[in-house]
Design an enzyme around this catalytic site. Structure first.
Site, PDB file in Angstrom:
ATOM      1  N   VAL A   1      30.555  34.410 -31.417  1.00 50.98           N
ATOM      2  CA  VAL A   1      31.524  33.613 -32.157  1.00 50.98           C
ATOM      3  C   VAL A   1      32.915  34.136 -31.851  1.00 50.98           C
ATOM      4  O   VAL A   1      33.187  35.332 -31.972  1.00 50.98           O
ATOM      5  CB  VAL A   1      31.257  33.660 -33.678  1.00 50.98           C
ATOM      6  CG1 VAL A   1      32.388  32.991 -34.448  1.00 50.98           C
ATOM      7  CG2 VAL A   1      29.929  32.988 -34.003  1.00 50.98           C
TER       8      VAL A   1
ATOM      9  N   ALA B   1      36.286  38.457 -32.201  1.00 54.71           N
ATOM     10  CA  ALA B   1      35.012  37.827 -31.855  1.00 54.71           C
ATOM     11  C   ALA B   1      33.887  38.755 -32.293  1.00 54.71           C
ATOM     12  O   ALA B   1      34.123  39.932 -32.606  1.00 54.71           O
ATOM     13  CB  ALA B   1      34.925  37.559 -30.354  1.00 54.71           C
ATOM     14  N   LYS B   2      32.688  38.235 -32.324  1.00 48.62           N
ATOM     15  CA  LYS B   2      31.517  39.058 -32.648  1.00 48.62           C
ATOM     16  C   LYS B   2      30.275  38.298 -32.204  1.00 48.62           C
ATOM     17  O   LYS B   2      30.318  37.078 -32.011  1.00 48.62           O
ATOM     18  CB  LYS B   2      31.435  39.337 -34.155  1.00 48.62           C
ATOM     19  CG  LYS B   2      30.786  40.655 -34.502  1.00 48.62           C
ATOM     20  CD  LYS B   2      31.705  41.845 -34.262  1.00 48.62           C
ATOM     21  CE  LYS B   2      31.109  43.113 -34.842  1.00 48.62           C
ATOM     22  NZ  LYS B   2      32.084  44.206 -34.862  1.00 48.62           N
ATOM     23  N   GLY B   3      29.183  39.018 -32.104  1.00 45.40           N
ATOM     24  CA  GLY B   3      27.958  38.345 -31.724  1.00 45.40           C
ATOM     25  C   GLY B   3      26.807  39.310 -31.591  1.00 45.40           C
ATOM     26  O   GLY B   3      26.873  40.451 -32.083  1.00 45.40           O
TER      27      GLY B   3
END
Length: 426
Positions: A65, A110-112
């Protein structure tokens, strides 16, 4: 003292949105910018097959994301955990946007990760899973676009696999210029000296700086740590070096207590061959997990997963400081109880920002072809965190507010300024 029992448990996404909306109201955030920051830019879900050691094929789900990139490329970790889903990734990505902004870095958030329990897979399977995930993400990551880093259950080796896979998909002439597609790599593969300890060092330093405002030191302070991975260990390492005493540690497998103190190095050595588990450590006795947050101590360091301090346990906490080593460890109701009880919360977007500051230094080092020694890296991180601490402290005093609110005001205001100066296309 509030001594209340629980209501409903919030999701991390509800927690971060509550925090954002509260701050937007306080600073009267431009309504158009509020609309932009209240949603993510991109939400990527990939399903990919991987052949297991036994020859069978399993299909995994991965997420990335990208919340906002007004200040620079997306930046944020990848975690391998069975709690990973789109809402968790959205929350963590938004926190990264605030964290990088507050730190004064030229990054967005962002991250995921992958919905997986890595303990169930061999190292060779994890390598194939990681490489296939990287391939599936394709051009959604890149050294000037979106730069992943380690997070829960990922490490330098994971980043090395991602970097190698990414560089194998581009032309040979481009490879030497794309090493900074990820940060947190092994030192021998372009990593930064000290990146492994940067987050824990930041947690330690944030506590030390807060205590200095009270004319106190870490000498003789007792503390408890939830999660004894990279962050929990290094924070404990630095605190005990200055005279603090670790008296309890909790992870998913056990809760350990020793009022005389737990040897941080011995515990780390115990965990290494056990995939990080503290269970079975002989230097402390095992206690009921429900007792952990209620232990008598000066400092609580949640350094595991989100939403660990809630209305179900916040009222038990007797410490004067909660230092958020994890992302989003305190939900809305838990925070209200802590603040009402006079407990200072050092917010995650500042407390654990040493990691992303270290990542920025690694990114610069790769980008510019430089090489820094550990002492230089530590000094740079300390200078940056100290500068940011002073800004937040000033905001706390001038507004007579809590530390999280002050940090959020600074972080979101910086992004608002960027949008106002740039305008919104077209």
């Amino acid at each position: 003292m509030i001594n209340a029992k629980p209501i409903n448990k919030q999701s991390m996404y509800e927690t971060v949105m509550n925090q954002f909306n509260k701050t937007a109201d306080i600073i009267d955030l431009n309504p158009n910018i509020r609309k932009i920051l209240g949603i993510t830019n991109n939400e990527i879900i990939v399903h990919f097959p991987v052949k297991m050691d036994n020859g069978k094929v399993e299909v995994f789900t991965g997420y990335r994301v990208q919340h906002n990139n007004a200040l620079g490329p997306y930046k944020g970790g990848l975690r391998y955990h069975d709690t990973v889903d789109i809402d968790a990734a959205k929350a963590l990505a938004m926190w990264m946007t605030w964290k990088t902004s507050l730190a004064g870095l030229p990054y967005g958030g962002a991250k995921g990760g992958i919905k997986i329990d890595p303990r169930k897979f061999s190292d060779s399977e994890l390598e194939r899973i990681t490489r296939r995930f990287t391939y599936a993400l394709g051009e959604n990551i890149g050294p000037e676009h979106d730069i992943p880093a380690p997070d829960v259950n990922t490490n330098a080796q994971t980043m090395a696999w991602i970097a190698d896979t990414y560089m194998s998909t581009i032309s040979s002439s481009e490879r030497s210029h794309n090493q900074h597609v990820v940060t947190g790599k092994p030192v021998g593969a372009g990593g930064l000296e000290g990146r492994d300890r940067a987050t824990g060092f930041g947690v330690y330093l944030s506590i030390k700086l807060l205590l200095e405002t009270r004319n106190e030191t870490l000498e003789g302070k007792t503390f408890i740590v939830q999660g004894y991975g990279n962050v929990g260990y290094w924070a404990s390492h630095f605190i005990t070096q200055e005279g603090g005493k670790l008296i309890a540690v909790q992870d998913a497998h056990a809760t350990l207590f020793n009022k005389e103190g737990i040897n941080t190095e011995s515990l780390a050595q115990h965990c290494e061959p056990r995939k990080g588990s503290i269970k079975g450590f002989e230097g402390a006795r095992e206690i009921n997990p429900d007792e952990f947050f209620g232990l008598e101590c000066d400092i609580v360091i949640p350094a595991a997963l989100g939403n660990q301090i809630t209305s179900e346990n916040a009222y038990k906490i007797k410490a004067s400081i909660v230092a958020e080593g994890a992302n989003g460890p305190t939900d809305k109701e838990g925070e209200e109880i802590l603040l009402e009880n006079g407990i200072t919360i050092i917010p995650d977007i500042f407390c654990n920002s040493g990691g992303v500051i270290g990542s920025y230094l690694e990114w610069l080092q790769n980008r510019n072809g430089e090489l820094w020694q550990l002492e230089e890296v530590t000094a740079k991180i300390e200078k940056k965190i100290t500068e940011n601490f002073k800004k937040i402290h000033s905001e706390v005093q001038s507004r007579n507010t809590d530390w999280r609110t002050a940090a959020y005001i600074l972080a979101i205001s910086r992004i608002e300024t960027a949008y106002k100066q740039r305008g919104i296309f077209p």
